[in-house]
Scaffold this active site. Structure first.
Site, PDB file in Angstrom:
ATOM      1  N   THR A 128      55.494 -15.262 -62.096  1.00  0.00           N
ATOM      2  CA  THR A 128      55.106 -14.254 -63.073  1.00  0.00           C
ATOM      3  C   THR A 128      56.117 -14.114 -64.210  1.00  0.00           C
ATOM      4  OG1 THR A 128      53.996 -13.036 -61.314  1.00  0.00           O
ATOM      5  CG2 THR A 128      54.447 -11.835 -63.342  1.00  0.00           C
ATOM      6  N   PRO A 130      56.697 -12.007 -68.355  1.00  0.00           N
ATOM      7  CA  PRO A 130      56.280 -10.814 -69.100  1.00  0.00           C
ATOM      8  C   PRO A 130      54.891 -10.945 -69.729  1.00  0.00           C
ATOM      9  CG  PRO A 130      58.572 -11.315 -69.567  1.00  0.00           C
ATOM     10  CD  PRO A 130      58.053 -12.453 -68.745  1.00  0.00           C
ATOM     11  N   GLY A 131      54.547 -12.144 -70.195  1.00  0.00           N
ATOM     12  CA  GLY A 131      53.253 -12.346 -70.840  1.00  0.00           C
ATOM     13  C   GLY A 131      52.280 -13.147 -70.004  1.00  0.00           C
ATOM     14  N   SER A 134      48.429 -12.589 -64.000  1.00  0.00           N
ATOM     15  CA  SER A 134      47.302 -13.294 -63.388  1.00  0.00           C
ATOM     16  C   SER A 134      46.919 -14.547 -64.184  1.00  0.00           C
ATOM     17  CB  SER A 134      46.102 -12.346 -63.294  1.00  0.00           C
ATOM     18  OG  SER A 134      46.404 -11.230 -62.485  1.00  0.00           O
ATOM     19  N   THR A 160      59.958 -11.339 -56.014  1.00  0.00           N
ATOM     20  CA  THR A 160      60.476 -10.932 -54.708  1.00  0.00           C
ATOM     21  C   THR A 160      61.675 -11.802 -54.346  1.00  0.00           C
ATOM     22  OG1 THR A 160      58.293 -10.214 -53.981  1.00  0.00           O
ATOM     23  CG2 THR A 160      59.919 -10.690 -52.261  1.00  0.00           C
ATOM     24  N   ARG A 260      46.963 -15.203 -49.503  1.00  0.00           N
ATOM     25  CA  ARG A 260      46.262 -13.923 -49.653  1.00  0.00           C
ATOM     26  C   ARG A 260      45.849 -13.291 -48.326  1.00  0.00           C
ATOM     27  NH1 ARG A 260      43.445 -15.797 -55.293  1.00  0.00           N
ATOM     28  NH2 ARG A 260      45.087 -14.931 -56.630  1.00  0.00           N
ATOM     29  N   GLU A 381      50.065 -10.581 -56.220  1.00  0.00           N
ATOM     30  CA  GLU A 381      49.360 -11.796 -55.797  1.00  0.00           C
ATOM     31  C   GLU A 381      47.890 -11.758 -56.214  1.00  0.00           C
ATOM     32  OE1 GLU A 381      50.179 -14.017 -52.422  1.00  0.00           O
ATOM     33  OE2 GLU A 381      52.047 -12.992 -51.941  1.00  0.00           O
TER      34      GLU A 381
END
Length: 399
Positions: A128, A130-131, A134, A160, A260, A381
């Protein structure tokens, strides 16, 4: 065929995890929620008994049903989701390593994720930005080949174990024109110059889990840190340029889809903890001359809570069984399990507060913490909205 009866070994393992959660996690959960420290002593104890480390994942791999992992994860998250994420957070980079790495890379780097029981370590999976949450196709972190090395530059957020990890697995763009098909995963070995922790996030919940920025500034790694190797990357990029989608799947997306159901199991553990506490409180709390559990308004709440938890658990178990048996998620069953479990955790913990009334809103009782912990399960996630998008596409509802 899938069944619902647990084996003797699974029942024993479930009891083992529950006892650890009762004795080692729950008593210290309020402390780590308040201080937001990483629970190294608990991770060390988990490593001592085999709940953390390579032996744990070997045990999981030997379970042919696929149910053992969600079973154990649920128990530990029943204890505390934040501490459990500190214990299981290295599982995500492990899945990424196994999904993209060569056998030699897996053998070389897996021990670096966990350390030893005497000196446990953790790993991190950095995707992940900042921009780019998902939308993994928008990653701006770049990896550029320079002689025999790769040089990485970029900013990762909400990672994490970010910065405290012994080993980071970082997803970076090597060809921006190809979107997510132009990305690759890299191992950043311990002590590599150019990788450092940025801001540590102060969070609503799961506070015992370390979440921080990872900053990459001319971070140089040897060519063999490219997961999968040079030839596989060249073939993948060439296939992407030729629009051959069969050979250009996203490593990051594949990792998240595989994990997931495990995330769903975490959410089920929180929901079950809140339900059990609310049920027991309702049996003891007397109003209008009888326990509030005998009042229809409360009894129906508890009935709905119990039903939703079981429904979520069954979806998690189904997806876990499918993962273990290699059936694939033709209808996005992994996303279904995470979506349902995450939203159930939010609803059930909210209802638990309602059952306790004013007592549910104060820190003397744990349900407010569980509610804070639960919210992340509709976000990380893949948000609930992204899960619905994945499910819709898999079932022909969207292009």
């Amino acid at each position: 065929m899938i069944g619902f009866a647990l084996t003797e070994d699974q029942v024993a393992a479930q009891k083992w995890a529950r006892e650890f959660a009762e004795k080692e996690i729950r008593p210290v959960a309020p402390h780590y929620d308040e201080t937001e420290e990483f629970p190294w002593p608990v991770v060390s104890k988990a490593a001592d008994i085999g709940l953390y480390g390579m032996d744990f994942y070997r045990m999981i791999g030997e379970d042919e049903s696929g149910v053992l992992q969600p079973l154990l994860v649920e128990e530990l998250c029943w204890g505390c989701a934040g501490i459990s994420l500190a214990i299981f957070g290295s599982g995500l980079p492990l899945v990424a390593l196994m999904a993209s790495g060569t056998p030699e890379q897996v053998a070389r780097w897996t021990p670096e994720l966990f350390g030893t029981p005497a000196e446990p370590k953790v790993g991190a999976f950095a995707v992940t930005e900042p921009g780019a949450g998902s939308d993994v196709s928008s990653l701006r972190t770049r990896a550029v080949r320079d002689g025999d090395d790769w040089v990485l530059n970029g900013q990762k957020v909400f990672i994490t174990n970010g910065g405290i990890a012994n080993l980071h697995v970082v997803v970076a763009t090597v060809d921006p024109d190809l979107g997510h098909r132009g990305q690759a995963s890299f191992v950043i070995p311990p002590g590599t110059p150019g990788l450092r922790q940025g801001k540590k996030e102060k969070k609503l919940g799961i506070r015992a889990s370390h979440t921080a920025e990872v900053l990459l500034e001319d971070c140089r790694v040897p060519a063999d840190c490219l997961l999968g190797g040079e030839e596989r990357l060249k073939a993948k990029l060439e296939a992407a340029r030729n629009k051959d989608k069969r050979r250009t799947s996203s490593g990051a997306l594949a990792t998240f889809e595989a994990t997931r159901p495990v995330v769903g199991a975490q959410a089920v553990g929180i929901a079950r903890a809140a339900f059990e506490f609310a049920r027991d409180y309702a049996r003891e709390r007397v109003q209008f001359g009888k326990p509030i559990a005998a009042q229809q308004a409360i009894a129906f709440k508890l009935a709905d809570m119990a039903t939703e938890i079981d429904a979520a658990r069954l979806l998690v178990w189904r997806a876990s069984w499918m993962t273990r048996n290699g059936t694939g998620f033709a209808h996005a069953e992994g996303s279904m399990s995470k979506l349902k479990a995450g939203e159930v955790a939010v609803r059930v913990t909210d209802e638990a507060i309602q059952v306790l009334g004013g007592y549910g809103y104060i820190r003397d009782f744990p349900v407010e913490k569980w509610h804070r912990d639960a919210k992340i399960y509709s976000l990380f996630e893949g948000t609930s909205e992204i899960q619905r998008l994945v499910i819709s596409r898999a079932n022909g509802g969207m292009a």
